[in-house]
Motif scaffolding. Structure first.
Motif, short mmCIF file in Angstrom:
data_model
loop_
_atom_site.label_atom_id
_atom_site.label_comp_id
_atom_site.label_asym_id
_atom_site.label_seq_id
_atom_site.Cartn_x
_atom_site.Cartn_y
_atom_site.Cartn_z
N ALA A 169 0.85 -1.19 0.06
CA ALA A 169 0.13 -0.16 0.12
C ALA A 169 0.71 1.22 -0.04
CB ALA A 169 -0.92 0.02 1.15
N SER A 170 1.90 1.15 0.80
CA SER A 170 2.92 2.51 0.94
C SER A 170 3.51 2.66 -0.46
CB SER A 170 3.90 2.22 1.87
OG SER A 170 4.60 3.12 1.99
N PHE A 171 3.85 1.52 -1.01
CA PHE A 171 4.62 1.77 -2.55
C PHE A 171 3.39 2.37 -3.56
CE2 PHE A 171 5.15 0.06 -6.79
CZ PHE A 171 6.26 0.11 -7.07
N LEU A 172 2.42 1.98 -3.46
CA LEU A 172 1.25 2.63 -4.26
C LEU A 172 1.01 4.13 -3.90
CD1 LEU A 172 -1.06 -0.41 -4.75
CD2 LEU A 172 0.46 0.50 -6.73
N LEU A 173 0.87 4.38 -2.65
CA LEU A 173 0.66 5.65 -2.12
C LEU A 173 1.65 6.48 -2.32
CD1 LEU A 173 -2.05 7.06 -1.09
CD2 LEU A 173 -0.90 6.79 1.25
N PHE A 174 2.84 6.23 -2.38
CA PHE A 174 3.95 7.21 -2.74
C PHE A 174 3.90 7.36 -4.22
CE2 PHE A 174 8.12 7.82 -4.38
CZ PHE A 174 8.68 8.44 -3.41
N VAL A 175 3.56 6.57 -4.89
CA VAL A 175 3.48 6.73 -6.62
C VAL A 175 2.27 7.77 -6.53
CG1 VAL A 175 2.89 5.73 -8.75
CG2 VAL A 175 4.38 4.63 -7.25
N TYR A 176 0.98 7.42 -5.96
CA TYR A 176 -0.14 8.62 -5.98
C TYR A 176 0.44 9.85 -5.58
CZ TYR A 176 -4.44 10.48 -4.61
OH TYR A 176 -5.51 11.49 -4.40
N GLY A 177 1.19 10.00 -4.48
CA GLY A 177 1.65 11.39 -4.11
C GLY A 177 2.55 12.04 -4.97
N GLN A 217 4.86 8.42 3.41
CA GLN A 217 5.31 7.10 2.92
C GLN A 217 6.40 6.83 3.02
OE1 GLN A 217 2.50 5.25 2.63
NE2 GLN A 217 1.51 7.12 3.18
N ILE A 218 7.34 7.85 2.38
CA ILE A 218 8.83 7.26 2.56
C ILE A 218 9.35 7.19 4.01
CG2 ILE A 218 9.99 9.82 2.65
CD1 ILE A 218 11.90 8.86 0.22
N LEU A 219 8.79 7.97 4.83
CA LEU A 219 9.28 7.68 6.40
C LEU A 219 8.83 6.63 6.76
CD1 LEU A 219 8.24 11.32 7.90
CD2 LEU A 219 10.51 10.05 7.65
N ALA A 220 7.69 6.00 6.62
CA ALA A 220 7.05 4.43 6.91
C ALA A 220 7.49 3.31 6.23
CB ALA A 220 5.44 4.62 7.36
N TYR A 221 7.63 3.81 5.02
CA TYR A 221 8.14 2.78 4.11
C TYR A 221 9.17 1.60 4.67
CZ TYR A 221 9.43 0.67 -0.58
OH TYR A 221 9.51 0.07 -1.84
N PHE A 222 10.34 2.23 5.03
CA PHE A 222 11.54 1.28 5.31
C PHE A 222 11.34 0.84 6.95
CE2 PHE A 222 13.48 4.21 2.35
CZ PHE A 222 13.98 3.41 1.49
N ILE A 223 10.16 1.20 7.59
CA ILE A 223 9.93 0.79 8.83
C ILE A 223 9.34 -0.49 8.59
CG2 ILE A 223 8.75 1.03 10.85
CD1 ILE A 223 9.49 3.76 10.90
N LEU A 238 13.89 6.06 -3.69
CA LEU A 238 15.43 6.96 -4.13
C LEU A 238 15.45 7.04 -5.43
CD1 LEU A 238 17.98 8.46 -3.36
CD2 LEU A 238 19.05 6.14 -3.32
N LEU A 239 15.02 5.80 -6.24
CA LEU A 239 15.09 5.89 -8.00
C LEU A 239 14.00 6.83 -8.18
CD1 LEU A 239 14.88 1.92 -8.30
CD2 LEU A 239 17.10 3.67 -8.92
N VAL A 240 12.98 6.67 -7.68
CA VAL A 240 11.72 7.74 -8.33
C VAL A 240 12.43 9.30 -8.21
CG1 VAL A 240 9.64 8.76 -7.55
CG2 VAL A 240 9.88 6.42 -7.91
N ILE A 241 13.03 9.68 -7.11
CA ILE A 241 13.50 10.92 -6.75
C ILE A 241 14.64 11.27 -7.72
CG2 ILE A 241 14.70 12.43 -5.27
CD1 ILE A 241 13.24 10.84 -2.77
N VAL A 242 15.62 10.48 -7.66
CA VAL A 242 16.68 10.66 -8.77
C VAL A 242 16.14 10.66 -10.26
CG1 VAL A 242 18.73 9.48 -9.84
CG2 VAL A 242 18.43 9.31 -7.13
N TYR A 243 15.39 9.74 -10.69
CA TYR A 243 14.77 9.70 -11.93
C TYR A 243 13.91 11.15 -12.19
CZ TYR A 243 11.76 8.97 -15.72
OH TYR A 243 10.91 9.04 -17.09
N SER A 244 13.45 11.89 -11.25
CA SER A 244 12.62 12.81 -11.49
C SER A 244 13.36 14.07 -11.58
CB SER A 244 11.60 13.14 -10.36
OG SER A 244 10.79 12.03 -10.27
N PHE A 245 14.49 14.16 -10.94
CA PHE A 245 15.25 15.18 -10.86
C PHE A 245 16.25 15.29 -12.08
CE2 PHE A 245 14.08 16.04 -6.48
CZ PHE A 245 13.93 17.52 -6.56
N ASN A 246 16.65 14.05 -12.60
CA ASN A 246 17.65 13.87 -13.69
C ASN A 246 16.96 14.08 -14.98
OD1 ASN A 246 19.97 13.55 -12.01
ND2 ASN A 246 19.84 11.29 -12.44
N ASN A 247 15.64 14.10 -14.88
CA ASN A 247 14.91 14.25 -16.20
C ASN A 247 13.89 15.61 -15.99
OD1 ASN A 247 14.77 11.57 -18.00
ND2 ASN A 247 15.19 11.03 -15.80
#
Length: 214
Positions: free
Chosen positions: A52-60, A72-78, A105-114
């Motif tokens: 759910a966190s994976f999907l809601l992160f994408v939604y956000g 989501q990113i705060l809770a994801y790794f917990i 991290l991949l989403v953030i890096v991809y977004s900024f790099n593109n």
């Protein structure tokens, strides 16, 4: 216009699917706890949480909503750590574990790099005022603190548990997110928090009854 509506519907579909999974984990935990007359932490609770966190992160991310992404990113790794404590994380294929671990991290890096993202897009979204963004982010931080508290509590005992403090923080954070959802006019957050509010309240009741009985 139709393409825009289709895209918006697609985004909402991701969000609602995430909330269905979040609600399913709470329903599962609630039913098992009611049967045991005490608060339990099923293994599937954390597995559904991660999905759910994976999907809601994408939604956000797709909605340019920093508050949702932050929560989501705060809770994801917990969630991942609790799966490790219960032994289910190690059963996943290695490549899947790598992907899930690196995904935010991949989403953030991809977004900024593109050049798909910039700070103005995240923090100066016309649909979200600065005050609302601060309130929503604070709500997500408090809501996520429940998992930080739960994490330390579980690490200390070397077993995954959901203590009473977890549900109290859940209730407070839920009320704050609910107000954010109403102002933001976000049906995904609103529906998810309405159901959660009921479960959090019931778990607090069960926890106190269990303590009295013991």
């Amino acid at each position: 216009m139709s393409d825009w509506l289709s895209y918006k519907s697609f985004i909402y579909a991701i969000g609602f699917l995430a909330q269905i999974l979040f609600s399913a984990r709470l329903l599962l935990q609630w039913i098992k706890s009611e049967k045991a007359k005490r608060v339990l932490t099923p293994q599937l609770f954390w597995e559904l949480s991660l999905m759910a966190s994976f999907l809601l992160f994408v939604y956000g991310w797709l909605r340019d909503d920093f508050a949702i992404m932050l929560g989501q990113i705060l809770a994801y790794f917990i969630y991942i750590r609790n799966m490790q404590l219960q032994g289910s994380w190690q059963k996943l294929p290695l490549l899947l574990r790598w992907f899930l671990s690196a995904f935010p991290l991949l989403v953030i890096v991809y977004s900024f790099n593109n050049n798909a993202y910039d700070l103005d897009r995240l923090f100066k979204n016309e649909a979200i005022s600065t005050k609302l963004l601060v309130w929503g982010s604070l709500a997500q931080v408090i809501f996520t603190c429940r998992f930080i508290y739960q994490w330390f509590y579980s690490e200390k005992r070397k077993v995954s548990m959901l203590p009473t403090g977890f549900w109290v923080l859940s209730l407070i954070g839920s009320l704050m997110i609910l107000s954010y959802a109403i102002i933001r006019k976000d049906p995904v957050l609103f529906i998810g928090q309405i159901f959660g509010f009921i479960v959090y309240s019931r778990n607090i009741t069960l926890a106190f009854k269990s303590k009295k009985a013991s």
